[in-house]
Design a protein around this motif. Structure first.
Motif, PDB file in Angstrom:
ATOM      1  N   VAL A  64       3.756  66.402  29.083  1.00 41.95           N
ATOM      2  CA  VAL A  64       5.079  65.785  28.922  1.00 41.95           C
ATOM      3  C   VAL A  64       5.244  65.412  27.453  1.00 41.95           C
ATOM      4  O   VAL A  64       4.313  64.866  26.832  1.00 41.95           O
ATOM      5  CB  VAL A  64       5.233  64.541  29.815  1.00 41.95           C
ATOM      6  CG1 VAL A  64       6.530  63.796  29.489  1.00 41.95           C
ATOM      7  CG2 VAL A  64       5.217  64.943  31.282  1.00 41.95           C
TER       8      VAL A  64
ATOM      9  N   ASN B  47       6.079  70.485  30.892  1.00 39.11           N
ATOM     10  CA  ASN B  47       6.613  70.237  32.232  1.00 39.11           C
ATOM     11  C   ASN B  47       7.885  69.405  32.167  1.00 39.11           C
ATOM     12  O   ASN B  47       8.833  69.636  32.908  1.00 39.11           O
ATOM     13  CB  ASN B  47       5.561  69.521  33.084  1.00 39.11           C
ATOM     14  CG  ASN B  47       4.362  70.403  33.360  1.00 39.11           C
ATOM     15  OD1 ASN B  47       3.553  70.657  32.475  1.00 39.11           O
ATOM     16  ND2 ASN B  47       4.248  70.893  34.589  1.00 39.11           N
ATOM     17  N   GLU B  48       7.864  68.409  31.281  1.00 40.60           N
ATOM     18  CA  GLU B  48       9.057  67.611  31.009  1.00 40.60           C
ATOM     19  C   GLU B  48       9.124  67.394  29.506  1.00 40.60           C
ATOM     20  O   GLU B  48       8.096  67.202  28.851  1.00 40.60           O
ATOM     21  CB  GLU B  48       8.993  66.251  31.720  1.00 40.60           C
ATOM     22  CG  GLU B  48       9.047  66.316  33.231  1.00 40.60           C
ATOM     23  CD  GLU B  48      10.431  66.679  33.759  1.00 40.60           C
ATOM     24  OE1 GLU B  48      11.406  66.544  32.988  1.00 40.60           O
ATOM     25  OE2 GLU B  48      10.534  67.089  34.933  1.00 40.60           O
TER      26      GLU B  48
ATOM     27  N   TYR C  52      11.678  65.474  26.334  1.00 41.70           N
ATOM     28  CA  TYR C  52      12.833  64.668  25.950  1.00 41.70           C
ATOM     29  C   TYR C  52      12.961  64.737  24.422  1.00 41.70           C
ATOM     30  O   TYR C  52      12.595  63.790  23.706  1.00 41.70           O
ATOM     31  CB  TYR C  52      12.665  63.232  26.422  1.00 41.70           C
ATOM     32  CG  TYR C  52      12.347  63.119  27.894  1.00 41.70           C
ATOM     33  CD1 TYR C  52      13.360  63.171  28.845  1.00 41.70           C
ATOM     34  CD2 TYR C  52      11.033  62.972  28.336  1.00 41.70           C
ATOM     35  CE1 TYR C  52      13.079  63.074  30.202  1.00 41.70           C
ATOM     36  CE2 TYR C  52      10.736  62.879  29.689  1.00 41.70           C
ATOM     37  CZ  TYR C  52      11.759  62.943  30.610  1.00 41.70           C
ATOM     38  OH  TYR C  52      11.475  62.855  31.954  1.00 41.70           O
TER      39      TYR C  52
ATOM     40  N   HIS D  77      11.448  56.486  27.426  1.00 41.43           N
ATOM     41  CA  HIS D  77      10.704  57.311  28.386  1.00 41.43           C
ATOM     42  C   HIS D  77       9.210  57.022  28.425  1.00 41.43           C
ATOM     43  O   HIS D  77       8.555  57.362  29.408  1.00 41.43           O
ATOM     44  CB  HIS D  77      10.922  58.797  28.046  1.00 41.43           C
ATOM     45  CG  HIS D  77      12.340  59.248  28.167  1.00 41.43           C
ATOM     46  ND1 HIS D  77      12.966  59.445  29.388  1.00 41.43           N
ATOM     47  CD2 HIS D  77      13.272  59.535  27.218  1.00 41.43           C
ATOM     48  CE1 HIS D  77      14.212  59.844  29.185  1.00 41.43           C
ATOM     49  NE2 HIS D  77      14.422  59.898  27.877  1.00 41.43           N
TER      50      HIS D  77
ATOM     51  N   SER E 293       6.862  56.505  31.898  1.00 37.63           N
ATOM     52  CA  SER E 293       6.000  57.673  32.142  1.00 37.63           C
ATOM     53  C   SER E 293       4.558  57.277  32.396  1.00 37.63           C
ATOM     54  O   SER E 293       3.815  58.011  33.053  1.00 37.63           O
ATOM     55  CB  SER E 293       6.071  58.638  30.952  1.00 37.63           C
ATOM     56  OG  SER E 293       7.369  59.164  30.798  1.00 37.63           O
TER      57      SER E 293
END
Length: 927
Positions: A164, A180-181, A183, A203, A207
C-alpha cells in the motif's frame, strides 16, 4: 528571403552540426551503466552454494512500515549534542531520539549516505533497486518513467506481498500497477506544503489497523517543499518537523499497542527515513555532505539482545547517551528484502547491513539477555550462522550480477578488476567451507571462523561497491571523439562564414593594409583561450563567474588605456570598469543568496556578509529601489522611440510599460511594508503574472506576423534596426524581470548601461594609429565583452551550473499547480533570460550605433555586419562549449565528474543550442 539565405544558411548549418555533435557526444558520455532486464527468482538459489530453508532468506518480519520524509537532513533526526552548535531546527523529532535512547537494541538511528545526484527520482530508484544512480535520470525528474530494472517493489509483488502506498505520486510513476492500494498526490508544486502530507496523515493511521497489506509506504513532502521555498532555518520548516513529530508519536503508539503476542503488529518493523538531505537554502541534487547525508530510524517492537560489537559501526563519545551508526543507502534494498524473505533485486550491489538486520533477530526465539556473552555462545553462533547464510546469498547474488553484467555490457569491468573480484569471492567461499567444517567441532572454535567468514564476505562486497562507484560509468570513446570532431568542424564552418562575411563587407580584421592583425583580435583570442583552458580545473569551474568577471575587467582596463592615449570617452571607460566591479559584488551576493552551504559557497569568500546595514533601512530600500529601477527602464523605453511615429513599435513599448506597472503592483501585493498590499492580496499572486506572460506573448506575435503583411521601406536602416531591437527586447524583458524577482530591473539597468559603454568604446583602438588610414573595422573585442557580460549576468542572478542552481520557485510565479510545459518554459526563461535570450537579441546594439559618426554604410553592409556580429558571438560561445566538452572527456574519471563537470557540460550544451536557435531566429527577424 533569398538575400537572407545567402548568409543565414551558415547559421542553420552550424546549428545542425552542434545538435548532431551534442547528441553523439552525450550518447558516448552519459551511457552510464547498462540496465539489465533480468529478475531474481526463488528458484535461482539452487545455483548458489548457500544454504536456505525457504526462498532466499528466512523471513524476519511479517509487516514493514516505511515512512519517507523527503529531504530529511541528518541533523533533523540526530540529537543536537552530536553537533558543534545547536540550531533551531534540531531536536524537533524528539520521539525518534527518545525511542533510540530508551530501546538501544530494538530502535536505532542511522546516518544514511546517498549516492549523488540527490534528486528524488534517483534516490527512489537507488533505494528500491540497490544499484547506483544514473546521471541522465536527472532529466527525468519532472516525468519519471517506470523502472524496468529488477527492484524491491517488484520482488514483493512477485512473491505475493501486498503493498500500500500513499503520498508522493512519483511512486506510482515509477511503479505503475504495483500497489494493491495507492493514494498518490501531486508532488511538484513546491509552494504547497500540506496537500501531500495531509493525504498521508489521512490514510496512514487508519491503515495501521488494516490487515490487507504486508508493506506500507508513506512518502511525506512538506519538509522538502518548505526547504525549497523558505530554507531550513525558517518557521515553516520548524512547524513541519513538529507536525511530523506528532504524527510519528501516534504511529509508534499505535504500533506498540498492537505489538503484543498474537496481535496485528507482533512482528512488524518501522522504518522512518529520508531519500536525501538538503542544503540550508533547501536545494539538493549535488554531492555536498548536506545533500547526501540523511537519516534512517528503524524500530522493532520486541525486546531484543544487542548485536556483537564486531558488527557495530556506531560512532559515539562517552559524554553522549546515544550512538549513531552509518549505512549506505545502497544497502537498503537488499537488507529489507532479506528481512521480508524475498529474492534480492538482480542488479543490487549493496550489503545486508548487520545492524539493521539484527533489529528483527527475535524471530529466531533468542532469549531476553540484553547482551551476548560467553554464557550464550550457542545462541550467538546460531545467529551468526543465519547471518552467514544471508551474507553468502548476498555475495553470490552480487557475483552473479557482475558476471552477467560484464558479459552483457559493451565495456563492463576490466579483466584485472574481474580477476580480483573472483579472487576475493573464492577466498570468501573457502572460508565458508572451513566454517562448515568447524561447525562439527566445538563452538569455541566455530565462533572465530564464522566471524572471519563474515569478514571475508564484507571485504568482497565492499570492494565491488567501491569499484562500481569509481568505474561504473561506461564511456564510448569513439562516440565521444566523433562528437568532439563534429564540434571542431562547426568551429571551422564558423571561421569560413566569418571570412566570407569579411570579404562581402569589404572590411578586415586588420587596422590597415600593412599594420598586421589588430590588437583587439589578439586580445579577444587570448581571452577566449584563457577561459577555455580554465575549464580543465574544477576549482576554476567553481569560480567561473568570478573568472569571467576578471576577464571582463581586464578588457575594460585595456580600453581605458586606449581612452587615456586618445583622451576620448574616458567617462565611458571608467563607467564600464565600475560596472564590472558592481557585477563582481553581485556575483558574490548571487552565490550567498542560494548556496550558503554548497560546494560553490565553500569555494567562495564571504567578505560581503561583514557589511552592517540598518535592517529597517535595508527593508525599505529593497522594496522601493526595484520599483524605481522599473520606472527608469520604462522612461528609457519611451524616450527611445518617442521621436518615431505611432506604429507597431510604440504599441509594443506601451504594452511593456504597462507590464512594468503590473510588475510593481505584483511586488506591492507581496510586500509586508506597503499598506496597499492588503488590497491586492490574492489578485496579484497569480493573475498579474499570467497577464504579463500573455502581454509578452502577444507582443512577440505582433512582431513576428505584422511585418509579413505590411512591409515598410525606409532609408534609415540604422534607425529601423534600432527600433526593432528595442521592440523585441522590451517584449521579452517583462517576463524575464518578473521571474528574476526584485533583482531583475537592477540587472537590466546594469546590463543596459554596460552595453552602451561597450558600444561607445568599440573600435577605439583604431584611433590610436598615427597617420594610418582607417578602413572599415570589424572588431571582435566588444563582442567578447558582451559574451563575458552574459556569463556574469548568469551568476549574478543567483544561478550556477549545477542542478541545485536552478531556481525552481520561479517556475511557480503565477501558478499554484504543477503543469510540465508552462513550468519548464518559465524555468528556462528564468535560467537563461539575461545570459542568453536578452544577450543574443541585444547584439544589434553594436550595429545600430557607430563609433564613427561620419561613416555611412549601405543597408546591405549593415546586414552583413549584423550577420558578422552574430557569427562572432556564436563562435565565442561555441569555442567555450567545445572546450567544456573536451575538458569533460579528459576529466571523465575525475572525482567530481558527476558532481561538477557533468552538470557544467549539460548547462553549457543547453545554452549553446539555445544560442544557436536565438541567433537563427534573430537573424530572420532583424533582416
Amino acid at each position: 528571403m533569398r538575400g537572407w539565405w545567402r548568409f543565414g544558411k551558415w547559421t542553420a548549418l552550424i546549428m545542425f552540426l552542434h545538435i548532431i555533435a551534442v547528441l553523439i557526444f552525450t550518447k558516448g558520455f552519459l551511457l552510464t551503466r547498462t540496465e539489465l532486464p533480468h529478475s531474481s527468482h526463488c528458484s535461482d538459489l539452487s545455483q548458489s552454494p548457500c544454504h536456505s530453508s525457504s526462498c532466499w532468506t528466512k523471513p524476519a518480519v511479517d509487516r514493514l512500515i516505511i515512512i519517507v520524509l523527503d529531504a530529511l537532513r541528518f541533523d533533523f533526526v540526530a540529537p543536537s549534542s552530536f553537533f558543534e552548535q545547536k540550531q533551531p531546527w534540531m531536536d524537533r523529532l524528539k520521539v525518534l531520539q527518545r525511542m533510540a535512547l530508551e530501546n538501544p537494541s530494538s530502535a536505532k538511528i542511522f546516518k544514511a549516505i546517498a549516492d549523488p545526484p540527490t534528486t528524488s527520482l534517483q534516490r527512489l530508484k537507488g533505494l528500491t533497486t540497490g544499484a547506483l544512480p544514473t546521471f541522465i535520470d536527472v532529466g527525468n525528474s519532472f516525468g519519471a518513467p517506470a523502472i524496468v530494472e529488477d527492484n524491491f517493489i517488484k520482488q514483493l509483488i512477485q512473491n505475493g506481498k501486498r503493498v500500500v502506498m500513499m503520498g508522493d505520486d512519483t511512486w506510482t510513476q515509477l511503479f505503475p500497477n504495483h500497489f494493491n492500494e495507492s493514494y498518490p498526490y501531486p508532488s511538484f508544486n513546491v509552494k504547497d506544503l500540506d496537500t501531500v502530507d495531509n493525504g498521508c496523515i489521512e490514510h496512514l493511521l487508519p491503515s495501521l489497523h488494516q490487515q490487507d497489506w504486508d508493506v506500507l509506504i508513506a512518502h511525506f513532502l512538506g519538509v522538502d517543499h518548505a526547504g525549497h521555498i523558505y530554507g531550513v532555518d525558517s518557521t515553516p520548516m520548524i512547524e513541519k518537523l513538529e507536525q511530523y513529530n506528532v504524527v510519528l508519536e501516534k504511529v509508534i503508539e499505535e504500533l506498540q499497542n498492537q505489538s503484543g503476542p498474537g496481535k496485528l503488529h507482533e512482528n512488524s518493523l518501522l522504518v522512518v527515513m529520508g531519500d536525501h538531505g538538503q542544503t540550508l537554502n533547501g536545494d539538493h541534487g549535488g554531492g555536498s555532505p548536506e545533500e547526501v547525508e540523511t537519516s534512517i530510524f528503524a524500530m522493532s517492537f520486541k525486546d531484543l539482545p544487542s548485536l556483537p560489537s564486531e558488527f557495530v559501526s556506531s560512532s559515539c563519545e562517552p559524554s553522549k547517551n546515544m550512538c549513531i551508526s552509518s549505512i549506505p543507502q545502497l544497502d537498503f534494498a537488499v537488507t529489507v528484502s532479506s528481512l521480508l524473505g524475498v529474492p534480492f533485486p538482480f542488479g543490487s550491489i549493496g550489503r545486508v547491513n548487520p545492524e539493521l538486520y539484527a533489529l528483527a533477530v527475535g524471530t529466531w526465539n533468542l532469549d531476553d539477555n540484553r547482551t551476548w556473552n560467553n554464557q550464550d555462545e550457542t545462541k550467538l553462533e546460531e545467529w551468526l550462522q543465519n547471518y552467514v547464510n544471508v551474507i553468502c546469498t548476498n555475495s553470490w547474488q552480487v557475483k552473479r550480477y557482475i558476471d552477467v553484467y560484464s558479459a552483457s555490457s559493451v565495456i563492463g569491468f576490466s579483466s584485472e578488476d574481474l580477476f580480483h573480484i573472483s579472487d576475493l569471492y573464492a577466498k570468501a567461499e573457502e572460508n565458508r567451507s572451513n566454517s562448515s567444517f568447524y561447525k562439527n567441532e566445538s563452538s569455541n572454535t566455530s565462533l572465530p571462523v564464522l566471524k572471519r567468514q563474515i569478514g571475508a564476505y564484507f571485504e568482497f562486497l565492499s570492494y565491488v561497491a567501491e569499484l562500481a562507484r569509481s568505474k561504473w560509468t561506461e564511456f564510448n570513446l569513439k562516440m565521444m571523439g566523433t562528437g568532439i570532431g563534429i564540434m571542431l568542424l562547426s568551429l571551422y564552418c564558423h571561421i569560413l562564414a566569418i571570412r566570407k562575411l569579411n570579404k562581402s563587407y569589404g572590411g578586415s580584421l586588420l587596422l590597415s593594409r600593412d599594420s598586421g592583425i589588430s590588437f583587439g583580435l589578439l586580445l579577444a583570442s587570448f581571452t577566449v583561450l584563457m577561459r577555455a583552458s580554465s575549464l580543465l580545473s574544477n576549482s576554476y569551474i567553481l569560480k567561473e563567474g568570478k573568472v569571467a568577471n576578471f576577464l571582463l575587467a581586464t578588457t575594460g582596463i585595456v580600453t581605458l588605456r586606449f581612452s587615456f592615449m586618445k583622451n576620448k570617452m574616458l567617462l565611458e571607460a571608467a563607467t564600464f570598469l565600475l560596472l564590472a566591479f558592481i557585477f563582481r559584488i553581485a556575483i558574490e551576493v548571487g552565490l550567498n543568496k542560494q548556496a550558503a552551504t554548497s560546494q560553490f559557497m565553500s569555494a567562495s569568500s564571504s567578505w560581503m556578509l561583514g557589511i552592517s546595514i540598518s535592517e529597517s533601512l535595508w527593508t525599505y530600500m529593497a522594496e522601493i529601489v526595484p520599483i524605481l529601477a522599473l520606472i527608469i527602464l520604462g522612461y528609457f523605453l519611451y524616450k527611445a522611440i518617442s521621436s518615431y511615429r505611432w506604429g507597431i513599435a510604440k504599441c509594443v513599448i506601451m504594452g511593456t510599460i504597462f507590464s512594468y506597472l503590473l510588475i510593481a503592483l505584483h511586488w506591492i501585493s507581496e510586500s509586508n511594508v506597503l499598506d496597499l498590499a492588503h488590497f491586492l492580496k490574492g489578485f496579484g499572486k497569480n493573475y498579474i503574472p499570467r497577464t504579463i506572460y500573455s502581454i509578452g506573448l502577444g507582443q512577440l506575435l505582433l512582431l513576428a506576423f505584422v511585418p509579413l503583411f505590411s512591409k515598410e521601406e525606409t532609408s534609415n536602416y540604422k534607425g529601423s534596426l534600432f527600433v526593432k531591437m528595442i521592440s523585441i527586447l522590451s517584449a521579452c524583458s517583462s517576463t524575464v524581470i518578473i521571474l528574476q524577482g526584485k533583482q531583475g530591473p537592477l540587472v537590466a539597468l546594469g546590463s543596459l548601461l554596460a552595453g552602451y559603454c561597450m558600444m561607445r568604446l568599440q573600435g577605439i583602438e583604431q584611433h590610436t594609429l598615427r597617420g594610418a588610414e582607417v578602413i572599415s573595422i570589424l572588431d571582435p573585442l566588444p563582442i567578447l565583452q558582451w559574451s563575458l557580460l552574459a556569463v556574469c549576468l548568469f551568476f549574478a542572478t543567483g544561478h550556477w551550473c549545477a542542478f541545485d542552481g536552478l531556481r525552481y520557485g520561479a517556475a511557480f510565479i503565477g501558478f499554484d499547480d504543477f503543469v510540465l510545459v508552462p513550468q519548464a518554459i518559465l524555468l528556462t526563461i528564468d535560467t537563461f533570460g539575461f545570459s542568453h535570450i536578452l544577450s543574443v537579441l541585444g547584439l544589434p546594439l553594436f550595429v545600430a550605433f557607430s563609433s564613427m559618426p561620419n561613416q555611412t554604410e549601405h543597408r546591405s553592409l549593415f546586414s552583413i555586419k549584423l550577420f558578422w556580429i552574430f557569427m562572432v558571438y556564436g563562435l565565442i560561445t561555441a569555442t567555450t562549449v567545445t572546450a567544456t566538452i573536451v575538458c569533460v572527456a579528459i576529466q571523465r574519471r575525475h572525482l567530481m565528474v558527476w558532481g561538477l563537470f557533468a552538470p557544467k557540460f549539460v548547462f553549457d550544451v543547453v545554452g549553446l543550442i539555445l544560442t544557436d536557435v536565438l541567433i537563427f531566429v534573430a537573424s530572420i527577424y532583424y533582416f
